[in-house]
Design a protein around this motif. Structure first.
Motif, mmCIF file in Angstrom:
data_model
loop_
_atom_site.group_PDB
_atom_site.id
_atom_site.type_symbol
_atom_site.label_atom_id
_atom_site.label_comp_id
_atom_site.label_asym_id
_atom_site.label_seq_id
_atom_site.Cartn_x
_atom_site.Cartn_y
_atom_site.Cartn_z
ATOM 1 N N ALA A 188 5.112 -0.784 -13.545
ATOM 2 C CA ALA A 188 5.135 -2.027 -12.769
ATOM 3 C C ALA A 188 6.526 -2.343 -12.233
ATOM 4 N N ASP A 189 7.565 -2.127 -13.025
ATOM 5 C CA ASP A 189 8.919 -2.425 -12.566
ATOM 6 C C ASP A 189 9.286 -1.564 -11.359
ATOM 7 N N THR A 190 8.893 -0.299 -11.417
ATOM 8 C CA THR A 190 9.181 0.619 -10.305
ATOM 9 C C THR A 190 8.431 0.196 -9.049
ATOM 10 N N ILE A 191 7.178 -0.178 -9.210
ATOM 11 C CA ILE A 191 6.358 -0.597 -8.062
ATOM 12 C C ILE A 191 6.945 -1.846 -7.415
ATOM 13 N N VAL A 192 7.292 -2.830 -8.222
ATOM 14 C CA VAL A 192 7.831 -4.087 -7.681
ATOM 15 C C VAL A 192 9.166 -3.845 -6.985
ATOM 16 N N ALA A 193 10.023 -3.045 -7.588
ATOM 17 C CA ALA A 193 11.311 -2.749 -6.960
ATOM 18 C C ALA A 193 11.118 -2.039 -5.627
ATOM 19 N N ALA A 194 10.172 -1.108 -5.588
ATOM 20 C CA ALA A 194 9.904 -0.385 -4.343
ATOM 21 C C ALA A 194 9.338 -1.309 -3.282
ATOM 22 N N PHE A 195 8.478 -2.233 -3.678
ATOM 23 C CA PHE A 195 7.885 -3.186 -2.741
ATOM 24 C C PHE A 195 8.967 -4.030 -2.071
ATOM 25 N N ARG A 196 9.991 -4.358 -2.807
ATOM 26 C CA ARG A 196 11.075 -5.200 -2.288
ATOM 27 C C ARG A 196 12.109 -4.406 -1.488
ATOM 28 N N SER A 197 12.015 -3.106 -1.488
ATOM 29 C CA SER A 197 13.054 -2.263 -0.894
ATOM 30 C C SER A 197 12.879 -2.111 0.616
ATOM 31 N N SER A 198 13.965 -1.705 1.276
ATOM 32 C CA SER A 198 13.902 -1.432 2.711
ATOM 33 C C SER A 198 13.032 -0.214 3.000
ATOM 34 N N GLY A 199 12.918 0.683 2.021
ATOM 35 C CA GLY A 199 12.068 1.854 2.211
ATOM 36 C C GLY A 199 10.616 1.484 2.426
ATOM 37 N N ALA A 200 10.167 0.406 1.792
ATOM 38 C CA ALA A 200 8.791 -0.048 1.982
ATOM 39 C C ALA A 200 8.572 -0.542 3.402
ATOM 40 N N ASP A 201 9.593 -1.216 3.965
ATOM 41 C CA ASP A 201 9.501 -1.650 5.361
ATOM 42 C C ASP A 201 9.363 -0.445 6.282
ATOM 43 N N THR A 202 10.158 0.569 6.037
ATOM 44 C CA THR A 202 10.118 1.784 6.855
ATOM 45 C C THR A 202 8.748 2.448 6.763
ATOM 46 N N ALA A 203 8.206 2.512 5.551
ATOM 47 C CA ALA A 203 6.899 3.139 5.351
ATOM 48 C C ALA A 203 5.795 2.358 6.044
ATOM 49 N N ALA A 204 5.875 1.024 6.005
ATOM 50 C CA ALA A 204 4.861 0.205 6.672
ATOM 51 C C ALA A 204 4.892 0.439 8.171
ATOM 52 N N ARG A 205 6.080 0.453 8.752
ATOM 53 C CA ARG A 205 6.196 0.692 10.194
ATOM 54 C C ARG A 205 5.694 2.083 10.561
ATOM 55 N N ALA A 206 5.951 3.051 9.689
ATOM 56 C CA ALA A 206 5.466 4.412 9.935
ATOM 57 C C ALA A 206 3.936 4.454 9.934
ATOM 58 N N ASP A 207 3.316 3.684 9.038
ATOM 59 C CA ASP A 207 1.860 3.616 9.013
ATOM 60 C C ASP A 207 1.315 3.020 10.305
ATOM 61 N N MET A 209 0.834 -1.199 0.000
ATOM 62 C CA MET A 209 0.000 0.000 0.000
ATOM 63 C C MET A 209 0.871 1.252 0.000
ATOM 64 N N ALA A 210 1.958 1.211 0.733
ATOM 65 C CA ALA A 210 2.837 2.378 0.815
ATOM 66 C C ALA A 210 3.447 2.719 -0.537
ATOM 67 N N VAL A 211 3.881 1.705 -1.284
ATOM 68 C CA VAL A 211 4.522 2.008 -2.569
ATOM 69 C C VAL A 211 3.488 2.440 -3.608
ATOM 70 N N LEU A 212 2.281 1.881 -3.555
ATOM 71 C CA LEU A 212 1.230 2.329 -4.462
ATOM 72 C C LEU A 212 0.836 3.775 -4.152
ATOM 73 N N ARG A 213 0.719 4.070 -2.866
ATOM 74 C CA ARG A 213 0.361 5.432 -2.433
ATOM 75 C C ARG A 213 1.433 6.427 -2.844
ATOM 76 N N GLU A 214 2.687 6.031 -2.727
ATOM 77 C CA GLU A 214 3.797 6.908 -3.112
ATOM 78 C C GLU A 214 3.779 7.183 -4.613
ATOM 79 N N ALA A 215 3.392 6.176 -5.390
ATOM 80 C CA ALA A 215 3.383 6.326 -6.847
ATOM 81 C C ALA A 215 2.255 7.234 -7.324
ATOM 82 N N ALA A 216 1.132 7.202 -6.624
ATOM 83 C CA ALA A 216 -0.030 7.997 -7.054
ATOM 84 C C ALA A 216 -0.810 8.450 -5.826
#
Length: 203
Positions: A140-159, A94-101
Motif C-alpha cells: 500500500a505504501d508503494t502504491i500511494v507514493a506512486a499515485f502521488r508521483s509525477s510518473g503517474a501523471d506521465t502514465a495517465a497522459r500516455a494512456d 489505474m497506471a500505478v496498480l497496473r505497474e504493480a501487478a
C-alpha cells in the motif's frame, strides 16, 4: 492475438462490462489484455455530477442490461450532485496498480470501479488506493507514493494518447490486435458469449 481494453474508471458502462471482461479473460488465458484508461472526464468535462442529469436513468439501464448493482456508498457520494469525477486522477491510479501487478490489470480495473460504484470512494483520494492495495495483496505504501508521483501523471497522459491513437472515444471499447490488424470487438455492452463468437471469427 492481444486484447486491448479501453475503459474509464468513472464510466458506468465500463463498470457494467467488468464481469464480461473477466469471463472472457478466463476463457482466453492465452490472449493477454492490455488495460488502457481513456479519459472520459477531463478538461471541461470535469464538472459536478449534477451537470450530468442522465446519471440515474443511465445507471438503471446499465443494471438492467449487465446485472451490476450500484452500492449505497456510491448513492450517498453523488446524492447532492457536488462530486466531481476526475478521470485523470483515476487514470493515475489505474497506471500505478497496473505497474504493480501487470498480469492482474483487468481485476484491478474492476476493483477500482467497485471502489467508486459500490463503496462510494473518490478515485482522487490516495486512501482509496491504499484500500485497494491492501485488499489485493499489494504494498500500500508503494502504491500511494506512486499515485502521488509525477510518473503517474506521465502514465495517465500516455494512456489517453494511446486511446486516441487507437481511435477510441467511446468507453468501454474492446479491441483485438493481431499483427498489424486491429479489430473492434465490442463497444459499450456485450456478453461473453457474443465476444467469443466475434473472436472466433478472427482466428
Amino acid at each position: 492475438m492481444q486484447l486491448v481494453y479501453v475503459f474509464d474508471a468513472y464510466c458506468g458502462w465500463s463498470y457494467g462490462f467488468a464481469r464480461t471482461l473477466a469471463d472472457l479473460a478466463d476463457r482466453h488465458p492465452d490472449s493477454p489484455v492490455e488495460v488502457v484508461s481513456g479519459g472520459l472526464f477531463t478538461g471541461t468535462r470535469r464538472v459536478p455530477v449534477r451537470q450530468f442529469g442522465h446519471v440515474q436513468a443511465a445507471n438503471a439501464k446499465i443494471s438492467r442490461l449487465t446485472g451490476v448493482s450500484f452500492g449505497d456508498g456510491y448513492e450517498r457520494l453523488i446524492a447532492d450532485g457536488s462530486f466531481v469525477m476526475d478521470s485523470e486522477a483515476a487514470a493515475r491510479g489505474m497506471a500505478v496498480l497496473r505497474e504493480a501487478a501487470p498480469r492482474r490489470a483487468t481485476g484491478l480495473a474492476a476493483a477500482l470501479q467497485a471502489a467508486f460504484y459500490v463503496d462510494g470512494l473518490s478515485l482522487s483520494d490516495p486512501a482509496t488506493y491504499r484500500k485497494i492495495a491492501d485488499a489485493n495483496g499489494l504494498d500500500a505504501d508503494t502504491i500511494v507514493a506512486a499515485f502521488r508521483s509525477s510518473g503517474a501523471d506521465t502514465a495517465a497522459r500516455a494512456d489517453f494518447r494511446r486511446a486516441r491513437e487507437l481511435g477510441v472515444d467511446d468507453f468501454p471499447t474492446l479491441l483485438a490486435v493481431d499483427g498489424g490488424q486491429t479489430t473492434v470487438v465490442a463497444v459499450g455492452h456485450a456478453t461473453a458469449h457474443q465476444l467469443d463468437h466475434r473472436l472466433s471469427g478472427l482466428v
